[in-house]
Enzyme design. Structure first.
Site, PDB file in Angstrom:
ATOM      1  N   VAL A 180       6.742  41.586 -49.951  1.00 19.76           N
ATOM      2  CA  VAL A 180       6.015  40.113 -51.310  1.00 19.76           C
ATOM      3  C   VAL A 180       5.719  38.834 -50.295  1.00 19.76           C
ATOM      4  CG1 VAL A 180       7.117  39.194 -53.154  1.00 19.76           C
ATOM      5  CG2 VAL A 180       7.953  41.370 -52.246  1.00 19.76           C
ATOM      6  N   ASP A 181       6.085  38.212 -49.241  1.00 15.58           N
ATOM      7  CA  ASP A 181       5.562  37.573 -48.886  1.00 15.58           C
ATOM      8  C   ASP A 181       4.243  37.218 -47.981  1.00 15.58           C
ATOM      9  OD1 ASP A 181       7.535  35.312 -48.720  1.00 15.58           O
ATOM     10  OD2 ASP A 181       8.602  35.787 -47.288  1.00 15.58           O
ATOM     11  N   VAL A 182       4.174  38.457 -47.476  1.00 15.41           N
ATOM     12  CA  VAL A 182       2.392  39.251 -47.167  1.00 15.41           C
ATOM     13  C   VAL A 182       1.791  39.169 -48.425  1.00 15.41           C
ATOM     14  CG1 VAL A 182       1.133  40.596 -46.080  1.00 15.41           C
ATOM     15  CG2 VAL A 182       3.919  40.063 -45.134  1.00 15.41           C
ATOM     16  N   GLY A 185       1.032  36.010 -49.224  1.00  9.06           N
ATOM     17  CA  GLY A 185      -0.218  35.283 -48.891  1.00  9.06           C
ATOM     18  C   GLY A 185      -0.994  35.418 -49.196  1.00  9.06           C
TER      19      GLY A 185
END
Length: 399
Positions: A180-182, A185
């Site tokens: 999710v973070d990637v 980003g």
């Protein structure tokens, strides 16, 4: 301490890459923001990483380590210059504002509203620097979801991603990386580039807002579409696919082999390779819809034949026939495969004794060379160079 002349020159000289000349003030930490700013740095932007005295959280996320430094931090912070600043100290806050006055882009993932008391919020900075592209990354938005902590695992849970991951018999399972973070980003990077492009026409910056929840709902693509467009709530299917068959691992004489057939032509070639050509014309399996309706029968037939040879032998035969297939490997195998295919997945950053292997930027440019000269910085390592750079440059008018 005297500033390293090479580092000062690095800050003062345009780098190679499509974003050469762009300056980024990076107020983000952990993963989504740092991943975005690393991509920008790879593309040639000067990135000033502004950290607290304790540093980015991921500096302490160990193991694994390399020479005492967490490999988590190293994975998303190459190409940046670190300076540690305490915003509660007026003199240090002034330095942060000086950096922003020279920046084209600011990236932050603070709790919504918390930067306002330092004059580093979008409203204040856009009034002072109207051409600034200001990117805010939150977990659940800056309004009703402002108090919800934006941790990847939490968003995997509430978004439906965990509910879709795992076996039908077992419970929900998180993905093996903070996906999710990637993804967030990457979305932040796309938004920043779009805003920079628009600035060429209007002269004005923009407020780019990206949320973890919205990002993963978008990235769930066919699964969220099944619900919003079809009224179907997707369910966990293990390694099967709701719309494609065969599209899963199959047992062989030794290891499992993934077969990922996406159309009828690939299925016909699969049947030829395994010596069962009649399956392609069998009315139960002739089309994707029919194969999905009879997937259990097809799985039994394919598994029986695939067990007669090993995974590597099948892989070579299927690859030559242009049937999507491959063995299940560890990360080490993935790196080796990319290397064998000439994709050069590993690049060394830094110079001299501080040379650190990292994973290559995922995009290639025909007309631009990417720059991996700056290794992930130690905390506050570039303070003197940044201060000297500030002393020898001026705030850009209108920025």
């Amino acid at each position: 301490m005297q500033a390293d002349p090479a580092t000062v020159e690095m800050l003062s000289t345009p780098r190679s890459g499509p974003l050469a000349g762009i300056v980024v003030a990076d107020l983000s930490r952990v993963l989504a923001g740092p991943y975005a700013t690393m991509l920008l740095a790879d593309m040639g932007a000067h990135v000033i990483k502004i950290e607290s005295s304790l540093g980015d959280d991921t500096r302490t996320w160990v193991p694994p380590v390399r020479d005492g430094e967490g490999t988590y931090f190293l994975s998303v912070n190459r190409g940046k210059h670190s300076i540690a600043l305490d915003f509660a100290d007026p003199e240090q806050l002034a330095i942060a504002h000086e950096i922003v006055s020279r920046a084209d882009v600011l990236v932050e993932n603070f709790r919504p509203g918390s930067l306002a008391r330092f004059g580093l919020d979008y409203a204040a900075l856009s009034a002072q620097h109207p051409s600034l592209v200001y990117a805010s990354i939150t977990g659940f938005g800056a309004a009703l979801g402002a108090d919800l902590p934006g941790y990847d695992l939490l968003v995997q849970a509430v978004s439906g991603l965990m509910d879709l991951t795992g076996t039908t018999e077992g419970g929900p399972t998180k993905v093996g990386v903070a996906v999710v973070d990637v993804i967030t980003g990457v979305h932040a990077t796309a938004g920043i580039l779009a805003a920079l492009n628009a600035r060429h026409e209007t002269g004005r910056g923009d407020h780019v807002e990206v949320e973890l929840l919205t990002s993963i709902l978008s990235a769930l693509v066919n699964q969220t579409s099944a619900y919003v467009a079809g009224g179907v709530v997707p369910t966990r299917m293990g390694n099967e696919h709701p719309s494609l068959t065969p599209y899963e691992p199959f047992p062989t004489a030794d290891d499992d082999l993934v077969i990922a057939v996406g159309n009828d032509g690939q299925f016909a070639r699969l049947c030829e390779v395994i010596g069962m050509p009649d399956l392609a014309s069998d009315e139960r399996f002739a089309t994707m819809g029919q194969r999905n309706a009879h997937r259990a029968e097809l799985r039994v037939l394919l598994s029986e034949r695939l067990r007669t040879r090993g995974a590597d032998e099948w892989f070579e035969a299927l690859r030559l026939a242009r049937v999507p297939a491959g063995p299940i490997q560890g990360v080490d195998g993935g790196i080796r495969l990319a290397t064998r295919l000439g994709l050069e997945p590993v690049v060394e950053t830094g110079t001299g004794e501080r040379r650190i292997p990292t994973v290559r930027h995922p995009i290639r440019y025909g007309a631009s060379e990417l720059d991996y000269a700056k290794a992930p910085p130690r905390l506050d390592a570039d303070r003197d160079a940044v201060l000297e750079w500030l002393a020898t440059t001026e705030a850009v008018s209108g920025r």
